[in-house]
Scaffold this motif. Structure first.
Motif, PDB file in Angstrom:
ATOM      1  N   UNK A  20       0.843  -1.213   0.000  1.00  0.00           N
ATOM      2  CA  UNK A  20       0.000   0.000   0.000  1.00  0.00           C
ATOM      3  C   UNK A  20       0.871   1.255   0.000  1.00  0.00           C
ATOM      4  N   UNK A  21       1.875   1.289   0.864  1.00  0.00           N
ATOM      5  CA  UNK A  21       2.750   2.453   0.946  1.00  0.00           C
ATOM      6  C   UNK A  21       3.525   2.650  -0.351  1.00  0.00           C
ATOM      7  N   UNK A  22       3.917   1.546  -0.992  1.00  0.00           N
ATOM      8  CA  UNK A  22       4.626   1.647  -2.264  1.00  0.00           C
ATOM      9  C   UNK A  22       3.723   2.225  -3.352  1.00  0.00           C
ATOM     10  N   UNK A  23       2.479   1.773  -3.406  1.00  0.00           N
ATOM     11  CA  UNK A  23       1.520   2.346  -4.362  1.00  0.00           C
ATOM     12  C   UNK A  23       1.349   3.841  -4.107  1.00  0.00           C
ATOM     13  N   UNK A  24       1.240   4.223  -2.849  1.00  0.00           N
ATOM     14  CA  UNK A  24       1.026   5.629  -2.506  1.00  0.00           C
ATOM     15  C   UNK A  24       2.215   6.476  -2.925  1.00  0.00           C
ATOM     16  N   UNK A  25       3.425   5.941  -2.794  1.00  0.00           N
ATOM     17  CA  UNK A  25       4.611   6.679  -3.244  1.00  0.00           C
ATOM     18  C   UNK A  25       4.570   6.903  -4.759  1.00  0.00           C
ATOM     19  N   UNK A  26       3.853   6.057  -5.469  1.00  0.00           N
ATOM     20  CA  UNK A  26       3.716   6.186  -6.922  1.00  0.00           C
ATOM     21  C   UNK A  26       2.483   7.004  -7.318  1.00  0.00           C
ATOM     22  N   UNK A  27       1.825   7.598  -6.335  1.00  0.00           N
ATOM     23  CA  UNK A  27       0.672   8.439  -6.625  1.00  0.00           C
ATOM     24  C   UNK A  27      -0.644   7.703  -6.706  1.00  0.00           C
ATOM     25  N   UNK A  28      -0.636   6.400  -6.366  1.00  0.00           N
ATOM     26  CA  UNK A  28      -1.874   5.612  -6.362  1.00  0.00           C
ATOM     27  C   UNK A  28      -2.464   5.713  -4.955  1.00  0.00           C
ATOM     28  N   UNK A  29      -3.436   6.563  -4.770  1.00  0.00           N
ATOM     29  CA  UNK A  29      -3.951   6.845  -3.431  1.00  0.00           C
ATOM     30  C   UNK A  29      -5.218   6.074  -3.082  1.00  0.00           C
ATOM     31  N   UNK A  30      -5.855   5.480  -4.073  1.00  0.00           N
ATOM     32  CA  UNK A  30      -7.069   4.703  -3.807  1.00  0.00           C
ATOM     33  C   UNK A  30      -6.701   3.228  -3.632  1.00  0.00           C
ATOM     34  N   UNK A  31      -6.092   2.948  -2.488  1.00  0.00           N
ATOM     35  CA  UNK A  31      -5.645   1.595  -2.154  1.00  0.00           C
ATOM     36  C   UNK A  31      -6.315   1.171  -0.850  1.00  0.00           C
ATOM     37  N   UNK A  32      -7.023   0.086  -0.887  1.00  0.00           N
ATOM     38  CA  UNK A  32      -7.736  -0.407   0.302  1.00  0.00           C
ATOM     39  C   UNK A  32      -7.188  -1.763   0.708  1.00  0.00           C
ATOM     40  N   UNK A  33      -6.864  -1.904   2.007  1.00  0.00           N
ATOM     41  CA  UNK A  33      -6.473  -3.195   2.572  1.00  0.00           C
ATOM     42  C   UNK A  33      -7.677  -3.788   3.285  1.00  0.00           C
ATOM     43  N   UNK A  34      -7.975  -5.041   2.994  1.00  0.00           N
ATOM     44  CA  UNK A  34      -9.150  -5.686   3.571  1.00  0.00           C
ATOM     45  C   UNK A  34      -8.763  -7.031   4.175  1.00  0.00           C
TER      46      UNK A  34
END
Length: 378
Positions: free
Chosen positions: A26-40
């Protein structure tokens, strides 16, 4: 720059490894600008009562296995090579399916990633035209991970890729990425050891014992009593969130200046980095963290199941010492500290196994994959 991709990461909290791997992704996606990441946590949300019961059974199995009742180990090996679509596999594949369908309909993700093997995921996502990715969080492969509808696998070592290929999974659907760990472990060159100045200022070699939040590292007292007498050494014991164990050890070793007891340590990477060696259990994530820092590791009486298989893998690669009893562990530690060659050789083997920045490799590969027309299943 922000992106519109939506990513759903499915996990389970049987131990911390699956959850930690999901958070790293999730943090890696966010560093790439992908902010719509949900952990379930799929089991917890879909079947809360069953989730609570199975987690209790899992933890208790580790605690009572030393008395000969190892039902988790028995079930692990009984199903290790089972087919996904027969017997219990068919039942397990239905768990969480309704909740997952509901979540997908609400979120409409571009990709679904699993850090825990859920049979319902690839089947349902195939029906809905969503690509699925499996991140295997151990150095061993159980049948529950294998499913023909998974679009791509990310594994810790080439041996696992070979096993998947032997199960008719094509080579181009498998990447040897390593297991995702926290970014802090890759920043060891900039680590500040000041939080543990009491350990670094006395110039003694630190033997770190990771007891675990559930106290699952067996015979903590005996281990401490064995290693505290190593010449010019000191012992640091991390009890995690197990306050009962922390209180017990603090009382027993009060007044012993070379035995340091800690509870939960947020900056565990710093403590691991300043240690001469680590005694711990054989969870896939912990082993990956140690590989990154290349601190020699001792695994004491690993539990049956994935931990025993992880330990066997590391032992075969000469990347860890594995002991079956206290006498064997004591001999290994004495030999390790008497000859620097053992540390040098183990670190060399660990370096060969380590995969740099698994989280970033996986997220970049997934983003590249979902942008390919053939990956978008209709």
């Amino acid at each position: 720059m922000k992106s519109n991709e939506r990513i759903l990461i499915l996990t389970a909290s049987y131990g911390d490894g699956h959850i930690q791997a999901a958070r790293s992704l999730k943090h890696s996606f966010e560093r790439r600008g992908i902010l719509q990441v949900q952990i379930m946590d799929l089991m917890k949300e879909a079947h809360p009562l069953l989730d609570k019961v199975t987690k209790t059974l899992y933890i208790n199995s580790m605690l009572i296995s030393q008395y000969g009742l190892d039902y988790y180990g028995w079930s692990y090996y009984f199903t290790k090579d089972a087919e996904f679509h027969v017997g219990w596999g068919r039942y397990l594949n239905n768990l969480g399916q309704n909740k997952l369908r509901q979540t997908i309909q609400q979120m409409r993700p571009c990709a679904v990633i699993s850090t825990f093997p859920f049979g319902a995921v690839p089947e349902l996502c195939r029906q809905l035209g969503i690509p699925t990715f499996a991140v295997v969080t151990d150095f061993t492969l159980h049948a529950r991970w294998k499913h023909p509808d998974i679009d791509k696998y990310y594994v810790a070592a080439y041996e696992l890729k070979e096993q998947l290929m032997a199960s008719s999974i094509s080579s181009d659907r498998i990447e040897v990425s390593g297991i995702p760990i926290r970014k802090a472990f890759y920043e060891s060159g900039r680590m500040d050891s000041s939080p543990f100045s009491s350990l670094t200022n006395n110039h003694r070699k630190t033997i770190l014992i990771l007891a675990g939040s559930y106290g699952v590292l067996r015979s903590n007292d005996e281990i401490i009593d064995v290693v505290k007498n190593v010449t010019d050494s000191q012992v640091a014991v991390v009890c995690g969130r197990n306050r009962k164990l922390e209180h017990k050890l603090r009382l027993k070793y009060e007044g012993e200046p070379n035995v340091h007891i800690y509870g939960f340590v947020d900056n565990i990477h710093q403590l691991m980095m300043i240690s001469s060696c680590i005694i711990t259990k054989a969870g896939g994530l912990t082993l990956s963290e140690v590989l990154c820092l290349q601190v020699p590791i001792f695994i004491y009486k690993p539990f049956a199941g994935q931990e025993k298989e992880n330990a066997a893998f590391f032992s075969k690669k000469s990347a860890a010492y594995v002991s079956r009893n206290m006498k064997e562990m004591a001999f290994q530690i004495e030999r390790f500290f008497s000859d620097p060659h053992y540390a040098v050789e183990m670190k060399r083997q660990m370096q060969l196994l380590h995969k740099e920045a698994a989280d970033d490799f996986i997220t970049q590969d997934i983003l590249s994959s979902i942008k390919q027309p053939q990956m978008v299943l209709q």
